[in-house]
Design a protein around this motif. Structure first.
Motif, short mmCIF file in Angstrom:
data_model
loop_
_atom_site.label_atom_id
_atom_site.label_comp_id
_atom_site.label_asym_id
_atom_site.label_seq_id
_atom_site.Cartn_x
_atom_site.Cartn_y
_atom_site.Cartn_z
N VAL A 125 48.94 39.46 44.17
CA VAL A 125 47.77 39.43 44.07
C VAL A 125 47.04 40.89 44.32
CG1 VAL A 125 45.59 38.33 44.98
CG2 VAL A 125 47.75 36.91 44.85
N LYS A 127 43.39 43.60 43.98
CA LYS A 127 41.83 43.61 43.57
C LYS A 127 41.82 43.83 41.99
CE LYS A 127 38.89 45.98 45.87
NZ LYS A 127 38.17 47.10 46.73
N SER A 128 40.74 43.36 41.83
CA SER A 128 40.26 43.11 40.24
C SER A 128 40.56 44.70 39.79
CB SER A 128 38.94 42.86 39.86
OG SER A 128 38.83 41.40 40.18
N LYS A 133 50.38 46.52 38.46
CA LYS A 133 50.69 45.77 37.25
C LYS A 133 51.88 44.78 37.44
CE LYS A 133 48.75 48.77 33.70
NZ LYS A 133 48.91 49.59 32.41
N SER A 195 45.87 31.05 41.15
CA SER A 195 45.13 30.59 39.80
C SER A 195 43.83 29.93 39.90
CB SER A 195 46.40 29.93 38.86
OG SER A 195 47.22 30.77 38.63
N ILE A 198 40.90 31.94 41.40
CA ILE A 198 40.15 33.02 40.28
C ILE A 198 39.38 32.02 39.46
CG2 ILE A 198 40.68 34.27 38.44
CD1 ILE A 198 43.10 35.57 39.93
N PRO A 202 35.05 33.09 39.57
CA PRO A 202 35.67 34.20 38.82
C PRO A 202 35.28 35.37 39.33
CG PRO A 202 33.94 32.89 37.81
CD PRO A 202 34.34 32.02 38.94
N LYS A 207 42.74 39.37 41.30
CA LYS A 207 43.69 39.18 40.01
C LYS A 207 45.00 39.14 40.30
CE LYS A 207 44.12 43.92 38.28
NZ LYS A 207 43.98 44.95 36.97
#
Length: 258
Positions: A125, A127-128, A133, A195, A198, A202, A207
């Protein structure tokens, strides 16, 4: 006359014995039926268990409710921090736990597990706006961890491999907040949990980085060698709710199929 009296006495004695035996069986049955199990859960672990208003809900709670009805047993739910659940089981302070607990070889040394009731796995997990990756990008990073979880175990086992700096927290929200505040670069959390977070929020600012890094089944747990009857009822009830479709309804209520 004496023969008739003797016969009557024998019959009366047999009736009395039968009555007493029957009363004993009824008492044992009532005692079993009236037993209430103390079952712990981690109440900050959506979508598996969380508080909604004054009630607790989630996948684990719904599964436990459904199974207890099928198997006709009573229980008292005991919300507590995840890290305290295994010690409480070992001390016989609680009878069982349904808390998104991964079945591991290490835990099997001190606990008995039910058949798996959900297949989970760990996710990274971030930050957006993070550029991380996947596992290849976490070297030298600070990891936010929830004490006593599979995520913490994974990070500890791979600390040297990825040169991780580890920070520990008591619950999932605080662990995520450390990532959002920039006090940690990543967190390791069960894939369905993040999941769900999020999906329902949203704007969480979080992410998932890449794919699952592990897979692991969840199980209902009791102290090793204790509460075999409770474990059997859970397994029997789990089979029943899977067979009649109730299990799928519970899962789909919280985790939508993609």
């Amino acid at each position: 006359m004496k023969k008739k009296s003797l016969a009557a006495l024998v019959i009366s004695s047999m009736v009395l014995i039968s009555t007493l035996v029957g009363c004993g069986s009824s008492s044992d049955s009532t005692k079993t039926a009236s037993k209430k199990y103390i079952i712990a859960t981690d109440a900050t672990y959506a979508p598996f268990e969380f508080k909604s208003g004054s009630n607790y809900t989630g996948i684990d709670i719904d599964i436990l409710n459904a199974i207890s009805k099928k198997e006709n047993f009573k229980y008292e739910l005991k919300p507590m921090n995840f890290e305290g659940i295994i010690p409480a089981l070992q001390a016989n302070q609680i009878d069982g736990s349904i808390s998104g607990m991964s079945i591991t070889d290490e835990r099997k040394k001190s606990l008995d597990f039910s058949d798996p009731y959900y297949d989970s796995g760990l996710a990274i997990v971030v930050k957006s706006n993070s550029t991380i990756k996947g596992l290849a990008d976490i070297k030298g990073k600070t990891a936010s961890l929830k004490k006593g979880t599979a995520g913490a175990t994974f990070a500890e086992g791979n600390k040297d491999k990825y040169n991780l700096n580890l920070k520990y927290f008591d619950d999932t929200p605080t662990m995520f907040q450390a990532v959002l505040n920039g006090n940690a670069d990543i967190a390791f959390e069960d894939y369905p949990v993040i999941s769900y977070e999020i999906a329902v929020n949203p704007n969480s600012g979080l992410k998932i980085a890449g794919k699952k890094v592990t897979t692991s089944p969840y199980g209902f747990a009791v102290n090793k060698g204790k509460n075999a009857e409770l474990l059997k009822m859970f397994n029997d009830g789990l089979k029943k709710i899977k067979a009649d479709g109730e299990y799928d309804k519970i899962i789909n209520k919280y985790i939508k199929s993609k």
